[in-house]
Design an enzyme around this catalytic site. Structure first.
Site, PDB file in Angstrom:
ATOM      1  N   PHE A  30       0.897  -1.256   0.073  1.00  0.00           N
ATOM      2  CA  PHE A  30      -0.238   0.384  -0.080  1.00  0.00           C
ATOM      3  C   PHE A  30       0.897   1.762   0.049  1.00  0.00           C
ATOM      4  O   PHE A  30       2.029   1.546   0.782  1.00  0.00           O
ATOM      5  CB  PHE A  30      -0.559  -0.179   1.243  1.00  0.00           C
ATOM      6  CG  PHE A  30      -1.504   1.257   1.508  1.00  0.00           C
ATOM      7  CD1 PHE A  30      -3.258   1.337   0.561  1.00  0.00           C
ATOM      8  CD2 PHE A  30      -1.440   2.521   1.512  1.00  0.00           C
ATOM      9  CE1 PHE A  30      -3.536   2.015   0.577  1.00  0.00           C
ATOM     10  CE2 PHE A  30      -2.246   3.833   1.903  1.00  0.00           C
ATOM     11  CZ  PHE A  30      -3.605   3.266   0.968  1.00  0.00           C
ATOM     12  N   ASP A  51       9.400   2.584   1.058  1.00  0.00           N
ATOM     13  CA  ASP A  51       7.979   3.139   1.722  1.00  0.00           C
ATOM     14  C   ASP A  51       8.318   3.280   3.108  1.00  0.00           C
ATOM     15  O   ASP A  51       7.916   2.212   4.002  1.00  0.00           O
ATOM     16  CB  ASP A  51       7.444   2.921   1.122  1.00  0.00           C
ATOM     17  CG  ASP A  51       5.875   2.994   0.916  1.00  0.00           C
ATOM     18  OD1 ASP A  51       5.952   3.792   2.949  1.00  0.00           O
ATOM     19  OD2 ASP A  51       4.598   3.466   1.237  1.00  0.00           O
ATOM     20  N   LYS A  60       3.450  10.393   8.456  1.00  0.00           N
ATOM     21  CA  LYS A  60       2.612   9.869   9.558  1.00  0.00           C
ATOM     22  C   LYS A  60       3.121  10.496  11.115  1.00  0.00           C
ATOM     23  O   LYS A  60       2.454  11.018  11.180  1.00  0.00           O
ATOM     24  CB  LYS A  60       2.993   8.178   9.737  1.00  0.00           C
ATOM     25  CG  LYS A  60       1.321   7.887   8.435  1.00  0.00           C
ATOM     26  CD  LYS A  60       1.673   6.606   9.249  1.00  0.00           C
ATOM     27  CE  LYS A  60       0.164   5.776   8.270  1.00  0.00           C
ATOM     28  NZ  LYS A  60      -1.312   6.169   7.943  1.00  0.00           N
TER      29      LYS A  60
END
Length: 398
Positions: free
Chosen positions: A134, A219, A248
């Site tokens: 993702f 990532d 995040k």
């Protein structure tokens, strides 16, 4: 006003892109949240791996207030002190020489995709990612995401993205072509069920990139910034990427992300090739400076590793106690998942809802795992509370 009244108002004006819990949150402190009705919740989701220092951490809050009183925004046509200080901290504590700031994980991955293409030789534009991955919700990031259900309704996908079978190095190498420029992966796949990539597999991917002249992009939007017990997850695996993306936790709840790379690769980006109007906003970066300094403080990451090991053992014990619902635990640090059996999966959403009713926030991801990403300041007492309540829910379902 109470929860119901705010929910009713929200239902009239918000686009339904989320399945929301039936609560309007109004306050946070440490590992706890309070809703409009005054109910307290123990938060093991932390804004989806965002609030690593807990909600409203005093030093972060102070930095935000101070910076908001001095300078909120001037655009990247100017230098600002917080942006430079944060970039220096990231460079000093990583493999990288250069930093590009954006606002979200998807934006950071878009920047990495563009950089990989413009750096590589003409005609080399394909990026291989992994099934189950993702990488964000923007169109190129969705195309790179190896979960077909995220593609549905948005076809045709942008060209140049190929998904390799998870864990199969030979299958991945077979997909490399003269058009390939990079391999993109997460050290742990968070959204598809907390699936760690093994050290051997990641080292194999690094070797493939070296052999074929490809860039390796990590990532670390979810795994980075202390979540797995080291500043970056790849540090535990003996593998260094060419490009890394973060988000995040970086802004402690404010919109902030970063793409890091080496001097040589960064040189492919020149004025006009990429930009982000709000990227590296002074207020967000002021928060980010505090986050980095806290994570790098003596003993902080060691405590994350210790707490994570305790949590993992407790989850494993829970799986052994309720084998009809759970088969084991996996993950690193404080990015952990309780893997569910077929019977447990059938009750996945119900387990989350029952825990919410009991005042604990978790989530069910990848249609197979209960995921736990609490603030990194979570205590053993907090973990004991979660385990006790989860046991009670399993007992009810049994």
């Amino acid at each position: 006003m109470n929860n119901s009244e705010w929910i009713e108002r929200g239902e009239q004006v918000l686009i339904h892109t989320y399945r929301r819990f039936p609560a309007a949150m109004v306050r946070g402190e440490g590992c706890r949240l309070w809703d409009e009705n005054g109910k307290e919740y123990l938060d093991f989701l932390s804004g989806i791996a965002v609030c690593v220092l807990g909600h409203c951490q005093p030093e972060v809050t102070r930095a935000i207030r101070n910076q908001a009183g001095e300078l909120v925004h001037v655009s990247n046509l100017f230098y600002t002190r917080p942006q430079i200080e944060l970039a220096e901290l990231l460079v000093r504590n990583s493999f990288a020489d250069r930093v590009f700031f954006a606002n979200s994980g998807a934006e950071a991955n878009e920047a990495a995709i563009k950089l990989a293409r413009i750096y590589s030789a003409p005609g080399k534009y394909e990026i291989i990612s992994l099934l189950g991955s993702f990488h964000g919700r923007t169109l190129a990031a969705v195309a790179a995401t190896g979960q077909p259900h995220f593609h549905r309704g948005f076809e045709p996908m942008p060209e140049g993205f190929i998904n390799a079978e998870f864990g199969d190095l030979q299958a991945l190498e077979a997909l490399i072509s003269p058009q390939t420029c990079a391999i993109l992966c997460e050290p742990i796949q968070g959204e598809s069920g907390v699936r760690p990539l093994s050290q051997d597999y990641l080292q194999g991917i690094r070797a493939l990139c070296d052999r074929h002249g490809l860039l390796l992009i990590f990532d670390e939007v979810q795994t980075g910034l202390g979540r797995t017990g080291t500043l970056f997850a790849h540090e535990q695996l003996g593998v260094t990427p060419d490009i890394m993306t973060l988000a995040k936790a970086l802004g402690s709840g404010l919109p902030l992300s970063a793409m890091l790379t080496t001097e040589k690769i960064a040189a492919a980006f020149t004025p006009g090739t990429h930009a982000a109007t709000f990227g590296g906003n002074p207020v967000s970066c002021a928060a980010g400076v505090v986050v980095l300094r806290q994570l790098l403080a003596p003993g902080f990451l060691e405590a994350v590793r210790d707490t994570g090991a305790y949590f993992m053992a407790e989850l494993q014990g829970l799986a052994e106690k309720f084998p009809q619902f759970a088969s084991g635990a996996r993950g690193r640090g404080l990015l952990l998942g309780l893997t569910l059996t077929e019977k447990g999966i059938a009750h996945g959403a119900e387990i989350v809802n029952r825990m919410f009713e009991r005042g604990l926030i978790i989530n069910f991801t990848g249609n197979q795992v209960l995921r736990f990403v609490p603030p990194l300041i979570v205590t053993r007492n907090d973990i004991d509370t979660l385990i006790r309540e989860l046991e009670a829910v399993f007992a009810e379902l049994a």
